[in-house]
Structures are given as structure tokens and as C-alpha cells.
Design a protein around this motif. Sequence first.
Motif, PDB file in Angstrom:
ATOM      1  N   UNK A  17     -33.476 -34.799  24.990  1.00  7.42           N
ATOM      2  CA  UNK A  17     -33.605 -33.623  25.578  1.00  7.42           C
ATOM      3  C   UNK A  17     -32.757 -32.450  24.545  1.00  7.42           C
ATOM      4  N   UNK A  18     -31.803 -33.089  23.957  1.00 11.24           N
ATOM      5  CA  UNK A  18     -31.025 -32.029  23.088  1.00 11.24           C
ATOM      6  C   UNK A  18     -31.478 -31.714  21.679  1.00 11.24           C
ATOM      7  N   UNK A  19     -32.745 -32.352  21.400  1.00 14.01           N
ATOM      8  CA  UNK A  19     -33.194 -31.984  19.969  1.00 14.01           C
ATOM      9  C   UNK A  19     -33.560 -30.576  19.904  1.00 14.01           C
ATOM     10  N   UNK A  20     -33.018 -30.143  18.423  1.00 13.02           N
ATOM     11  CA  UNK A  20     -33.292 -28.888  18.156  1.00 13.02           C
ATOM     12  C   UNK A  20     -33.931 -28.968  16.761  1.00 13.02           C
ATOM     13  N   UNK A  21     -34.771 -28.091  16.401  1.00 16.70           N
ATOM     14  CA  UNK A  21     -35.371 -28.364  14.847  1.00 16.70           C
ATOM     15  C   UNK A  21     -34.451 -27.720  13.701  1.00 16.70           C
ATOM     16  N   UNK A  22     -33.459 -27.110  14.077  1.00 17.60           N
ATOM     17  CA  UNK A  22     -32.469 -26.574  13.118  1.00 17.60           C
ATOM     18  C   UNK A  22     -31.324 -27.763  12.839  1.00 17.60           C
ATOM     19  N   UNK A  23     -31.362 -28.757  13.516  1.00 19.36           N
ATOM     20  CA  UNK A  23     -30.193 -29.774  13.638  1.00 19.36           C
ATOM     21  C   UNK A  23     -30.113 -30.316  12.229  1.00 19.36           C
ATOM     22  N   UNK A  24     -31.261 -30.708  11.603  1.00 17.66           N
ATOM     23  CA  UNK A  24     -31.199 -31.518  10.423  1.00 17.66           C
ATOM     24  C   UNK A  24     -30.641 -30.531   9.227  1.00 17.66           C
ATOM     25  N   UNK A  25     -31.140 -29.292   9.286  1.00 15.49           N
ATOM     26  CA  UNK A  25     -30.387 -28.271   8.098  1.00 15.49           C
ATOM     27  C   UNK A  25     -29.099 -28.068   8.292  1.00 15.49           C
ATOM     28  N   UNK A  26     -28.663 -28.099   9.532  1.00 18.29           N
ATOM     29  CA  UNK A  26     -27.253 -28.089  10.010  1.00 18.29           C
ATOM     30  C   UNK A  26     -26.465 -29.101   9.321  1.00 18.29           C
ATOM     31  N   UNK A  27     -26.827 -30.266   9.406  1.00 17.33           N
ATOM     32  CA  UNK A  27     -26.199 -31.537   9.220  1.00 17.33           C
ATOM     33  C   UNK A  27     -26.359 -31.733   7.588  1.00 17.33           C
TER      34      UNK A  27
END
Length: 424
Positions: free
Chosen positions: A192-202
Motif C-alpha cells: 500500500x506504500x507503493x509510489x510511481x516515483x520510488x524507482x526514479x528516486x532510488x
Amino acid sequence: MNVTRLAAVDAPRAARMLSALRDAALSGRSPHLAPRPVIGESWGRMLRSGVDPEHDFRSGLLPPEEVLRRREDSPLRHVLPVLREGLVSVADTAQHIMVIADPEGRVLWREGSSAVLRKADELGFLLGADWRENTVGTNGVGTPAVVRRPVQVSGAEHFARSQASWTCAGAPLTDPRDGRLIGVVDVSGPLETMHPATLAWVDSVAKLAEARLRELHLGALERLRAVAAPVLARLAGRALVVDREGWTAAVTGMPYPGRVALPRGLSPGHHALPALGPCVVEPLAEGWLVRPADEPLPCGATRIVLDLGQPRRWTVTVSGSAGSWTHEPSPRHAELLFLLAEHRGGRTAAQLAADVFGDPRRTVTVRAEMSRVRRYLGGILEHRPYRFRDGAEVQMILPPEPSDLLPHSNAPAVVRTRAAPAVP
């Protein structure tokens, strides 16, 4: 199907659709929608290799001392501040954890939300765990290591059913010197904490860490260049100084190659090197002095002088056929070099641990410190046991009074030497 966009709008629907896709793939049926290519390809690898999606992965952990040894050997320890600053505080707030694994998929560091860390424990996502793709299935650590690019794995995109309630975004980390994989950094948390921008951030933070590694490498080359300059100035003919990976720090009498291919496990002596032909290789600080074999070579054996005569400023000077160079060891390294000079036959890691700590079990710490010593004395230090190279002349300069030897040291072996009566 763009799962990240759908999940951002309707997370329950995305989870149901992913679950149906995964069940169809595992049962051999054709799903109504295809998974993302990176996920579908990974599932195919898992099915072909026979990974069990129902397997319990809470076993096969590395012992704590092996985790510590791998941490000390990993170049990622130099960029931990970058990764922590860029990821941990945000991950903690967003109910995520940061996980760093080595090239073999072994988890070496975990930080972030304590509640999520407890949930990760239940999955076997623990320190020392093997999180390779061919062990635990499609995931944010193992899959980026295989495809060598950032990957986000959400919900039932994980091959193992136990991970279907998680979202992970991982990016590979490579050594800028040679492009080899040195680890993976991952941010994971509940679905439920998934965000589309997470991958770009990492991925952005991973690139910052790689940039920091490049800075450190350039700094190391500058230090080696400073040592090499006076050595090369005394030589006639062609010669160059390279670091342990073959990157050139300085040359004389020849064009400047960016890098020289060095054989694995290079040792001092005669070698045939690509583009250079027959060469003589000698250790020089944290690198190698390389001279084509057709150049005139001055004579002279390697001589090591360990000067412990001053209260706080100790030096180790290495002299050879090409000249000499000096390094100031740390207090711990001064202890270790003193012990090796005292025991020319060599000391095992357990013996050095007893000498320094009074505990022969502390071999992990000893091996880590000796690994650092060998970065600048690698050509003249042997291991198994640790000792100075055969044929090297070793001289120690000690204080006039034994009680003045390494005054900072509490190492039992040093304390015993200080307590011994002075030799008239």
C-alpha cells in the motif's frame, strides 16, 4: 499493463489483476493481459530454473562474522553516507526500509522503519540472507542484478507468494573503474506504500553513490601520482605507475595509456602485459611500477624500514631498485606491522587477533585491517599466514626505551614488549 500507474489510482484493483496474471503464468495458462516485459522475462527464468514460489526463504543466512567481513571488503562501505542521506530518512517516513546487498545478493545492510523491519524479518529479508533472483524469485534485489538496470517489483509481480504484499524498487551499483557489479540498493515496504516515483528516486541516489566512488578513485590516483613522481624522475627509459586495477597515475618516456590490463592476482616479477609486452612489475604504494623488460633495470633488493621511534609519527619506508616511498600507518596498522616484523615467519589471523585484542576469535576484524594494510603494501606482504615477502629486508627502528613503544596501544603483545627490560 503499467502497474505503477494503475496502483497509484486503484491499488486493490492493481493487486487483483497482478495476482491473476501471476496465477495464470504459474499454471501455464495464457493471461488476458501480459505482465511488463521485465517481469515476464524474470518469471520465465524462474519457471525454467525450477524456483519454488511457495518456498520458505528464512534459512541459509550468513553468520554475523561473515556479514561483517563482507561489509569490510565491500566498496559500498565508502558510499554508505550517500545512500543513507538520500534514502533512509525518507524511507523511514514512508514506511519503507533501505536494503543494500552485495553482488551475490547477500543482504549486508538494512535500515529504516522499525515496523517494516519486523515485517521483513517474517519474510526472511534478513541480514545475511541470499536474495538472488534464482534463490527467492523475482524481487527488487535479485532482478536488478540480473538485468543490470533499475527495476520496481510490486505485489504479485514477485514470483514468491510470500512477497506478494510487498513493493520493492532496486538499482544496481557498479564500480566506475571497471563497470563490474558491486551490489544493489533497494527500497522496500508494504504494497500500500507503493509510489510511481520510488524507482526514479532510488536510481538517482544510486547514481550519486557511483559518482562518489568516481571521486574517491580520482583522489586515490592523485595520491599515487604524488608518490610516483619522484620515483619516475629517477628512472631512465620507459615506465609507468598504475593502481591495482591498472588505471594509470603517471608515466615517463612513453605515451599516456588510460589503463593497462593487469592479470588477476598480479605479483611482483616478470609478466607479459597486453600492449606493453614483457614487463617487470614492482609494488609502489597502492599500485604498481611497470617497466618494459627491455629497459635497463637498476639492481637492488626490497628493503622495508618500519620506524616506530617517534611517539606519535610512525612511518614505513619501502626501498627498491627504482627508489623509495614512505607511508604513515594508522595506530592499528603500526601495531600489526610491528607484530609482523617481530615474527618474520608469519602470523595467522587468529594469532594476530590474540596479539592485538587478547581474543583469537576476532579474526574478522584482523582480516579487515590487514586487507587495508595490503592496499599499500600488497606487493610485499603475503597471507596464509600474514608475513613480509621472502627475500625482503626488514628493519625496525624502536624507541630507546621499550616503555615508549606505541604508547597508544593496549594490544597484549605490545604491552608485554613495553614491560620487557631494555637491552643494554
